[in-house]
Design a protein around this motif. Structure first.
Motif, mmCIF file in Angstrom:
data_model
loop_
_atom_site.group_PDB
_atom_site.id
_atom_site.type_symbol
_atom_site.label_atom_id
_atom_site.label_comp_id
_atom_site.label_asym_id
_atom_site.label_seq_id
_atom_site.Cartn_x
_atom_site.Cartn_y
_atom_site.Cartn_z
ATOM 1 N N UNK A 115 -6.839 37.089 8.363
ATOM 2 C CA UNK A 115 -6.939 38.542 8.508
ATOM 3 C C UNK A 115 -7.486 39.214 7.249
ATOM 4 N N UNK A 116 -7.324 38.580 6.104
ATOM 5 C CA UNK A 116 -7.849 39.167 4.862
ATOM 6 C C UNK A 116 -9.362 39.316 4.893
ATOM 7 N N UNK A 117 -10.025 38.553 5.763
ATOM 8 C CA UNK A 117 -11.479 38.671 5.880
ATOM 9 C C UNK A 117 -11.886 40.067 6.339
ATOM 10 N N UNK A 118 -11.099 40.663 7.218
ATOM 11 C CA UNK A 118 -11.429 41.975 7.778
ATOM 12 C C UNK A 118 -10.511 43.082 7.279
ATOM 13 N N UNK A 119 -9.239 42.781 7.179
ATOM 14 C CA UNK A 119 -8.253 43.843 6.965
ATOM 15 C C UNK A 119 -7.893 44.089 5.496
ATOM 16 N N UNK A 120 -8.281 43.216 4.611
ATOM 17 C CA UNK A 120 -8.010 43.313 3.171
ATOM 18 C C UNK A 120 -6.544 43.647 2.874
ATOM 19 N N UNK A 121 -6.218 44.919 2.619
ATOM 20 C CA UNK A 121 -4.875 45.315 2.193
ATOM 21 C C UNK A 121 -3.857 45.379 3.333
ATOM 22 N N UNK A 122 -4.297 45.436 4.543
ATOM 23 C CA UNK A 122 -3.387 45.574 5.686
ATOM 24 C C UNK A 122 -3.107 44.238 6.389
ATOM 25 N N UNK A 123 -3.482 43.128 5.791
ATOM 26 C CA UNK A 123 -3.324 41.817 6.420
ATOM 27 C C UNK A 123 -1.857 41.447 6.621
ATOM 28 N N UNK A 124 -0.948 42.026 5.878
ATOM 29 C CA UNK A 124 0.473 41.724 6.029
ATOM 30 C C UNK A 124 0.988 42.098 7.422
ATOM 31 N N UNK A 125 0.289 43.001 8.104
ATOM 32 C CA UNK A 125 0.687 43.396 9.460
ATOM 33 C C UNK A 125 0.622 42.190 10.391
ATOM 34 N N UNK A 126 -0.316 41.297 10.166
ATOM 35 C CA UNK A 126 -0.445 40.089 10.975
ATOM 36 C C UNK A 126 0.779 39.195 10.785
#
Length: 164
Positions: A115-126
């Motif tokens: 998810x860090x590929x697209x969401x950067x700072x919001x990847x923790x939601x995954x």
């Protein structure tokens, strides 16, 4: 048998994507034995978890290659593949709860890497989503025992209890 053929096809596909030899060997070391285990063991629930984890591992290896960016960390998915086997082996013991937590944590952390590929700072939601799916798995197990923590259920076969 289809899963093993899928693993071999993934190896060939990864080879043609010019994946490093180390990554190919690592994938084969983790995917082939665990796939073989689930070929011989007919536990549908954990087999499904293994298949989904295997697909996520392949996707984590392919997506960066197709985008032409730096490969991402797939270690968490490899650990989850191994934990999936232990998750099945220890299903009727209290050790299952520790393996449950480890499996879903590794799966969530692997998904965060993707998810860090697209969401950067919001990847923790995954990770939060994977945690909630893991809780659902835990509550399914408890539901079959009337709300108590139960170690002797056999819902992993997704059918009537085996009396063998």
């Amino acid at each position: 048998m289809a899963k093993l053929m899928f693993i071999f096809a993934a190896l060939v596909f990864l080879y043609f994507l010019k994946t490093t030899t180390t990554d190919l060997i690592t994938f084969a070391i983790f995917a082939l034995p665990t796939g073989l285990y689930f070929l011989l063991k007919k536990a549908r629930k954990t087999d499904t978890l293994h298949t989904v984890t295997l697909i996520m591992t392949i996707a984590a290896m392919i997506i960066p290659r197709l985008r032409g960016i730096q490969p991402i960390q797939t270690l968490f998915f490899y650990i989850a593949l191994l934990l999936c086997v232990l998750y099945d082996v220890a299903y009727n013991s209290k050790l299952w709860y520790l393996l449950w937590a480890a499996f879903w944590s590794c799966t969530g952390l692997g998904l965060v890497e993707v998810a860090k590929l697209k969401m950067k700072d919001k990847a923790w939601i995954i990770f939060l989503a994977a945690f909630l799916i893991g809780l659902r798995d835990l509550f399914e197990r408890r539901k079959s025992c009337g709300g108590k923590v139960c170690t002797l259920t056999d819902e992993r076969t997704v059918g009537p209890k085996n009396n063998t």
